[in-house]
Design a protein around this motif. Structure first.
Motif, PDB file in Angstrom:
ATOM      1  N   VAL A 148       0.868  -1.330   0.020  1.00 35.98           N
ATOM      2  CA  VAL A 148       0.118   0.037  -0.085  1.00 35.98           C
ATOM      3  C   VAL A 148       0.894   1.320  -0.027  1.00 35.98           C
ATOM      4  N   HIS A 149       2.111   1.107   0.675  1.00 34.23           N
ATOM      5  CA  HIS A 149       2.877   2.354   0.835  1.00 34.23           C
ATOM      6  C   HIS A 149       4.280   2.026  -0.051  1.00 34.23           C
ATOM      7  N   GLY A 150       4.038   1.896  -1.232  1.00 35.19           N
ATOM      8  CA  GLY A 150       5.133   1.497  -1.994  1.00 35.19           C
ATOM      9  C   GLY A 150       6.469   2.125  -1.925  1.00 35.19           C
ATOM     10  N   ARG A 151       6.154   3.786  -1.986  1.00 37.90           N
ATOM     11  CA  ARG A 151       7.316   4.764  -2.265  1.00 37.90           C
ATOM     12  C   ARG A 151       7.989   4.704  -0.757  1.00 37.90           C
ATOM     13  N   ALA A 152       7.454   4.370   0.396  1.00 31.86           N
ATOM     14  CA  ALA A 152       8.106   4.365   1.570  1.00 31.86           C
ATOM     15  C   ALA A 152       8.781   3.053   1.847  1.00 31.86           C
ATOM     16  N   HIS A 153       8.573   1.989   0.949  1.00 36.82           N
ATOM     17  CA  HIS A 153       9.184   0.689   1.239  1.00 36.82           C
ATOM     18  C   HIS A 153      10.617   1.154   1.259  1.00 36.82           C
ATOM     19  N   ASP A 154      11.209   0.277   2.264  1.00 38.88           N
ATOM     20  CA  ASP A 154      12.614   0.238   2.775  1.00 38.88           C
ATOM     21  C   ASP A 154      13.343  -1.162   2.600  1.00 38.88           C
ATOM     22  N   GLY A 155      12.596  -1.956   2.334  1.00 41.06           N
ATOM     23  CA  GLY A 155      13.239  -3.370   2.070  1.00 41.06           C
ATOM     24  C   GLY A 155      13.576  -4.002   0.703  1.00 41.06           C
ATOM     25  N   ILE A 156      13.902  -5.077   0.604  1.00 43.32           N
ATOM     26  CA  ILE A 156      14.373  -5.527  -0.679  1.00 43.32           C
ATOM     27  C   ILE A 156      12.779  -5.916  -1.410  1.00 43.32           C
ATOM     28  N   ASP A 157      13.041  -5.894  -2.791  1.00 40.45           N
ATOM     29  CA  ASP A 157      12.283  -6.141  -3.619  1.00 40.45           C
ATOM     30  C   ASP A 157      11.808  -7.463  -3.715  1.00 40.45           C
ATOM     31  N   PRO A 158      10.504  -7.937  -3.861  1.00 43.52           N
ATOM     32  CA  PRO A 158      10.271  -9.337  -3.826  1.00 43.52           C
ATOM     33  C   PRO A 158      10.690  -9.951  -5.232  1.00 43.52           C
ATOM     34  N   LYS A 159      11.051 -11.365  -5.062  1.00 46.98           N
ATOM     35  CA  LYS A 159      11.550 -12.069  -6.043  1.00 46.98           C
ATOM     36  C   LYS A 159      10.569 -11.907  -7.406  1.00 46.98           C
ATOM     37  N   GLY A 160      10.940 -11.797  -8.492  1.00 46.83           N
ATOM     38  CA  GLY A 160      10.231 -11.645  -9.755  1.00 46.83           C
ATOM     39  C   GLY A 160       9.733 -13.073 -10.273  1.00 46.83           C
ATOM     40  N   GLY A 161       9.104 -13.191 -11.157  1.00 46.53           N
ATOM     41  CA  GLY A 161       8.659 -14.710 -11.555  1.00 46.53           C
ATOM     42  C   GLY A 161       8.341 -14.557 -13.054  1.00 46.53           C
ATOM     43  N   SER A 162       7.838 -15.902 -13.530  1.00 42.07           N
ATOM     44  CA  SER A 162       7.095 -16.242 -14.685  1.00 42.07           C
ATOM     45  C   SER A 162       6.027 -16.566 -14.888  1.00 42.07           C
ATOM     46  N   VAL A 163       5.211 -16.111 -15.840  1.00 47.45           N
ATOM     47  CA  VAL A 163       3.739 -16.334 -15.984  1.00 47.45           C
ATOM     48  C   VAL A 163       3.467 -17.017 -17.200  1.00 47.45           C
ATOM     49  N   THR A 164       2.740 -18.016 -17.291  1.00 49.59           N
ATOM     50  CA  THR A 164       2.434 -18.669 -18.569  1.00 49.59           C
ATOM     51  C   THR A 164       1.080 -18.023 -19.044  1.00 49.59           C
ATOM     52  N   VAL A 165       0.892 -17.821 -20.500  1.00 50.37           N
ATOM     53  CA  VAL A 165      -0.269 -17.232 -20.813  1.00 50.37           C
ATOM     54  C   VAL A 165      -0.469 -18.202 -22.365  1.00 50.37           C
TER      55      VAL A 165
END
Length: 85
Positions: A42-59
């Motif tokens: 919710v408060h993304g701009r104030a985030h001070d941790g590490i970013d979550p791991k990305g991923g792959s999505v099948t479409v």
């Protein structure tokens, strides 16, 4: 700033030649990822941790790889792969 998604690196170039039905599926799933990130961070701009791991999505027709950058409030599509099925 508000959460959004965008193509980066080679994905932007690949999107220029990919079939429209495949791109519609990628964009729909990317929009779902944005809504999920918006609810979770919710408060993304104030985030001070590490970013979550990305991923792959099948479409239908292939897949895409993404990375979330919370402080930028962005979901970056870093690779798209159209397999033609």
């Amino acid at each position: 700033m508000s959460w959004a998604w965008e193509y980066v690196f080679g994905a932007a170039e690949a999107a220029r030649t990919a079939p429209s039905a495949f791109l519609s599926a990628v964009e729909s799933k990317a929009a779902e990822l944005v809504r999920a990130c918006e609810a979770l961070h919710v408060h993304g701009r104030a985030h001070d941790g590490i970013d979550p791991k990305g991923g792959s999505v099948t479409v239908p027709g292939g897949m895409f790889t993404y990375q979330v950058v919370v402080r930028s409030e962005r979901v970056f599509i870093v690779q798209i792969t159209h397999l033609g099925f």
